[in-house]
Design a protein around this motif. Structure first.
Motif, PDB file in Angstrom:
ATOM      1  N   GLY A 172       3.697   8.143   7.063  1.00  0.00           N
ATOM      2  CA  GLY A 172       2.492   9.038   6.482  1.00  0.00           C
ATOM      3  C   GLY A 172       1.136   8.891   6.873  1.00  0.00           C
ATOM      4  N   LYS A 173       0.560   8.016   6.023  1.00  0.00           N
ATOM      5  CA  LYS A 173      -0.873   7.362   6.236  1.00  0.00           C
ATOM      6  C   LYS A 173      -0.854   6.818   7.431  1.00  0.00           C
ATOM      7  CE  LYS A 173      -3.131   7.116   1.903  1.00  0.00           C
ATOM      8  NZ  LYS A 173      -2.796   6.154   0.782  1.00  0.00           N
ATOM      9  N   TYR A 211      10.055  -1.783  -7.094  1.00  0.00           N
ATOM     10  CA  TYR A 211       9.506  -0.590  -6.423  1.00  0.00           C
ATOM     11  C   TYR A 211       8.601  -0.926  -5.219  1.00  0.00           C
ATOM     12  CZ  TYR A 211      11.257   1.846 -10.561  1.00  0.00           C
ATOM     13  OH  TYR A 211      11.957   2.443 -11.521  1.00  0.00           O
ATOM     14  N   THR A 244       7.014  10.730   5.075  1.00  0.00           N
ATOM     15  CA  THR A 244       5.683  10.341   4.299  1.00  0.00           C
ATOM     16  C   THR A 244       5.678   8.902   4.041  1.00  0.00           C
ATOM     17  OG1 THR A 244       5.849  12.568   3.547  1.00  0.00           O
ATOM     18  CG2 THR A 244       4.160  11.125   2.494  1.00  0.00           C
ATOM     19  N   LEU A 259       7.137  -3.434 -11.585  1.00  0.00           N
ATOM     20  CA  LEU A 259       7.049  -2.901 -10.577  1.00  0.00           C
ATOM     21  C   LEU A 259       7.612  -3.469  -9.316  1.00  0.00           C
ATOM     22  CD1 LEU A 259       3.265  -1.566 -10.239  1.00  0.00           C
ATOM     23  CD2 LEU A 259       5.106  -0.159 -10.940  1.00  0.00           C
ATOM     24  N   ARG A 278      14.980   3.436  -3.780  1.00  0.00           N
ATOM     25  CA  ARG A 278      14.777   4.212  -5.053  1.00  0.00           C
ATOM     26  C   ARG A 278      13.642   4.944  -5.010  1.00  0.00           C
ATOM     27  NH1 ARG A 278      14.958  -1.095  -6.929  1.00  0.00           N
ATOM     28  NH2 ARG A 278      16.637  -0.967  -8.334  1.00  0.00           N
ATOM     29  N   ASN A 279      12.400   4.582  -4.200  1.00  0.00           N
ATOM     30  CA  ASN A 279      11.129   5.326  -4.321  1.00  0.00           C
ATOM     31  C   ASN A 279      11.322   6.847  -3.623  1.00  0.00           C
ATOM     32  OD1 ASN A 279      10.184   2.826  -5.039  1.00  0.00           O
ATOM     33  ND2 ASN A 279       8.809   2.554  -3.302  1.00  0.00           N
ATOM     34  N   ALA A 293      10.219  12.882   2.429  1.00  0.00           N
ATOM     35  CA  ALA A 293       9.913  11.734   1.431  1.00  0.00           C
ATOM     36  C   ALA A 293      10.219  10.479   2.571  1.00  0.00           C
ATOM     37  CB  ALA A 293      11.103  11.601   0.557  1.00  0.00           C
ATOM     38  N   GLY A 298       0.934  -1.286   0.071  1.00  0.00           N
ATOM     39  CA  GLY A 298       0.203   0.084   0.019  1.00  0.00           C
ATOM     40  C   GLY A 298       0.862   1.281   0.109  1.00  0.00           C
ATOM     41  N   LEU A 299       2.074   1.199   0.662  1.00  0.00           N
ATOM     42  CA  LEU A 299       2.871   2.625   0.690  1.00  0.00           C
ATOM     43  C   LEU A 299       4.021   2.485  -0.275  1.00  0.00           C
ATOM     44  CD1 LEU A 299       2.696   3.271   4.535  1.00  0.00           C
ATOM     45  CD2 LEU A 299       1.365   3.965   2.663  1.00  0.00           C
ATOM     46  N   THR A 300       3.965   1.665  -1.273  1.00  0.00           N
ATOM     47  CA  THR A 300       4.799   1.631  -2.234  1.00  0.00           C
ATOM     48  C   THR A 300       3.985   1.647  -3.794  1.00  0.00           C
ATOM     49  OG1 THR A 300       4.896  -0.764  -2.243  1.00  0.00           O
ATOM     50  CG2 THR A 300       6.923   0.566  -0.925  1.00  0.00           C
ATOM     51  N   VAL A 301       3.831   0.507  -4.137  1.00  0.00           N
ATOM     52  CA  VAL A 301       3.392   0.482  -5.342  1.00  0.00           C
ATOM     53  C   VAL A 301       1.723   0.522  -5.539  1.00  0.00           C
ATOM     54  CG1 VAL A 301       5.235  -0.785  -6.563  1.00  0.00           C
ATOM     55  CG2 VAL A 301       3.378  -2.249  -5.568  1.00  0.00           C
ATOM     56  N   GLY A 302       1.003   0.409  -4.428  1.00  0.00           N
ATOM     57  CA  GLY A 302      -0.458   0.326  -4.306  1.00  0.00           C
ATOM     58  C   GLY A 302      -1.181  -0.874  -4.260  1.00  0.00           C
ATOM     59  N   SER A 303      -0.791  -1.629  -5.406  1.00  0.00           N
ATOM     60  CA  SER A 303      -1.650  -2.905  -5.334  1.00  0.00           C
ATOM     61  C   SER A 303      -0.542  -3.725  -6.061  1.00  0.00           C
ATOM     62  CB  SER A 303      -2.906  -2.794  -6.200  1.00  0.00           C
ATOM     63  OG  SER A 303      -2.420  -2.150  -7.374  1.00  0.00           O
TER      64      SER A 303
END
Lengths: 416, 416
Positions: free
Chosen positions: B104-105, B60, B100, B57, B89-90, B97, B40-45
């Motif tokens: 962050g969330k 990442y 967050t 991906l 690398r993200n 950075a 969730g806190l990198t590529v999202g899905s």
């Protein structure tokens, strides 16, 4: 909370910032504690000063307001609230001065939480507040009489620009008003913010031919602090619809600088990342209404993303209401546009309208990208839901004319 | 804490930032929670992505390290720790950075505290770190082989410049190495920082005729963010000995900007004001060792003021040790000079030397200004105590040759 006992004190004068602290202590002499704060965080010492120096320092010395015991615990400690007034003349109208004064050293002083902050109106007026506010954002986006709809990028990191544009386009085709970056998108290896704005603006123009709406892009404003201002101007010039800004990771004073800058003619969208580290603890830190409400409005956020009362990540109901009150209650400043986030799906739109009126942003990620028909259908479902709810039509009825809404309701239901 | 049970997982590779979270949860599937954070806190899905996109991906995407249960509570919840790796690398090498991404969330996600942060050395090297560090500060101040002694202004606010100069002179005559502003000193109505530096430099020169030592002045760096850099250069040029900076009220990235600026040739002294709002809660926020230690060193503080283990406002003993370890343990960066504060009096100097070695600052306020003989005698007592302790002489013996030290010991005793 009602109080068990306390002292009535002469009310604090109008030229004072009044901070309310909630604390757990075994020392029941609350007045003494408050006095030690009032002196210690202003002129430093008092009783041992010669009379002439006292006369000179009096206008700069803090003062004590009410103190009250909220609860007595079995272990002998009490939960209490104390009010301390700080002469506004001690401060400059900047958040660092405000926070350092009212919760600098005190933040390290045991079980103590800053829960209230009353500011003299003349002090408030020296802050910029939102440059656009609700009306300004509406005017720029050409949306009146209904909530705005925002879609959140599902993936940003690791995606090459062409894939990002495709992802953007898919969301835009749903007819949403705004599309925002993932707040964790800092890397510029594959696509700089400038490249994204330029590419998305072109994509939005192409999509407008289909939808009749030109979606705005909220780009994550990232980079070193001393480059942010120039970058903000540049991104605005390139056509960014809003600047997404991780205010709490950077600093509230930077938001104030950006908001006060007349050359940055684009709304600022504050993201709450890291803010939980400040507000979420029950007995430490700073109340959410101050962190996400009062300070963001003072410093000049136009749009404020914050935890909705519906998701798994929630604020307590009264905390959320207090945030909302701070964002758009009476103030010399323009109201902020709230974007309550998490747990939002199309079937919730009538509840959202009931809870937030029309001046807010329907902010959705999961229910856009997780829609059975894809992100475009996800956006369409929200657009249909908002149209229906605004005109008072039941969603299930509206769903008969909108396959995307019907699918969304089949998936997530309609909230009561 | 020893762990009750957990999973051993393949160690996370060297190109990942590894965050350790301590959380209270009823959901015992810690691996699933960690995986959801990692994705969730990198590529999202991830699971619903086509294979080609997964391959793209993968570099990442976050990854999961160890998970462990630390305690099981009677109410069915557990105290646990989980490790999540984020591909370096993200991120860009900036604190916003980093924060967050790792908190962050998540900071808003219930009972969860960020307690550890392992950073790849190549990532660390991209941060400036302290420009001067221990050796650089020593060299500038001409103090070797013993701790430095700093006196804190008792009062600043509301004092006209001539009274401030008098207050400064009184402290300087005691022979201290540094004199620092009150961190709440923001108002410029009676004396701007520039005026103070200019006046104090002249006062320090006068005093040097008596003491043989030219005391350095740590001026509070205040003002709007986009003016801080120019002001820092100006204050350095005027002769400021150090810049006191309320890092947490302003923002860690601003510290990084100032530290990385070759034109600012003066040590930066980080004040912990407001930091308690981040670190003090047991189950929320970010550990003190990260907030006051790791991040301040990365961003480039030369001197770090933080709560000593002796005062009423303390860090837990192991927390304080962890801060100290982060400030001067192994790192590609120069070590920071710690200034453990609160509860320091001359009789504590041998204990301070035992606990901190020689590379630290003896930072005193109350015991300087509350000395029976006044602030000058207060400083002299510290100077005598440090000389004695360094040469291994008992303080009570040294006090026979130093009336100020004798008075201090009579007042506050000698700590064991």
């Amino acid at each position: 909370m009602t109080h068990l006992s306390g002292t009535n004190s002469p009310s604090i004068g109008p030229d004072y910032i009044v901070a309310t602290y909630r604390l757990v202590t075994r020392d029941k002499d609350l007045r003494k504690r408050a006095e030690s704060i009032a002196v210690g965080l202003t002129v430093g010492s008092w009783t041992d000063l010669p009379a002439a120096r006292q006369a000179q320092l009096k206008p700069y010395c803090g003062t004590v307001g009410e103190t009250r015991i909220l609860a007595e615990h079995q272990d002998g400690s009490i939960l209490a609230e104390i009010e301390v007034g700080y002469p506004v003349r001690n401060l400059t109208p900047r958040i660092p001065a405000l926070l350092t004064t009212v919760f600098g050293k005190l933040s390290m002083d045991g079980d103590i939480k800053l829960v209230g902050l009353r500011l003299p109106e003349a002090f408030v007026r020296q802050f910029p507040g939102p440059k656009f506010g609700v009306a300004g954002v509406r005017q720029r986006l050409g949306v009146e009489g209904r909530p705005l709809i925002m879609s959140i990028f599902k993936s940003c990191i690791g995606m090459p620009l062409d894939a990002l544009v495709e992802h953007f386009t898919e969301q835009a085709l749903g007819g949403v008003d705004l599309i925002k970056d993932d707040e964790i998108f800092f890397s510029e290896q594959l696509a700089t913010p400038e490249a994204r704005v330029a590419a998305y603006v072109r994509a939005a123009e192409r999509v407008a031919g289909t939808t009749g709406r030109k979606v705005a892009y909220a780009v994550n404003l990232t980079g070193p602090t001393y480059e942010l201002r120039d970058r903000a101007r540049r991104l605005a010039d390139l056509g960014a619809g809003a600047l997404l800004f991780n205010v709490f990771a950077y600093g509230l004073d930077i938001l104030q600088e950006l908001a006060a800058d007349p050359a940055i003619q684009v709304p600022i969208m504050a993201h709450p990342a890291v803010a939980g580290a400040l507000y979420a603890a029950p007995r430490h830190g700073i109340a959410a209404s101050i962190v996400l409400g009062q300070l963001l409005r003072l410093a000049g956020a136009d749009i404020v993303i914050y935890p909705s009362p519906y998701g798994s990540v929630t604020l307590a109901k009264e905390e959320g209401a207090a945030v909302l009150g701070a964002l758009r209650g009476p103030s010399p400043h323009k109201p902020c546009l709230p974007a309550p986030s998490a747990g939002i799906h199309p079937g919730m739109v009538p509840v959202l309208l009931r809870d937030f009126g029309t001046d807010f942003i329907v902010n959705a990620g999961g229910a856009i990208h997780g829609h059975p028909g894809g992100a475009t259908a996800g956006g369409q479902a929200f657009v249909a839901a908002v149209q229906a709810a605004i005109s008072g039509r039941p969603l299930r009825e509206a769903a008969q004319a909108s396959e995307p809404l019907a699918q969304a309701i089949a998936r997530w239901g309609v909230a009561e």
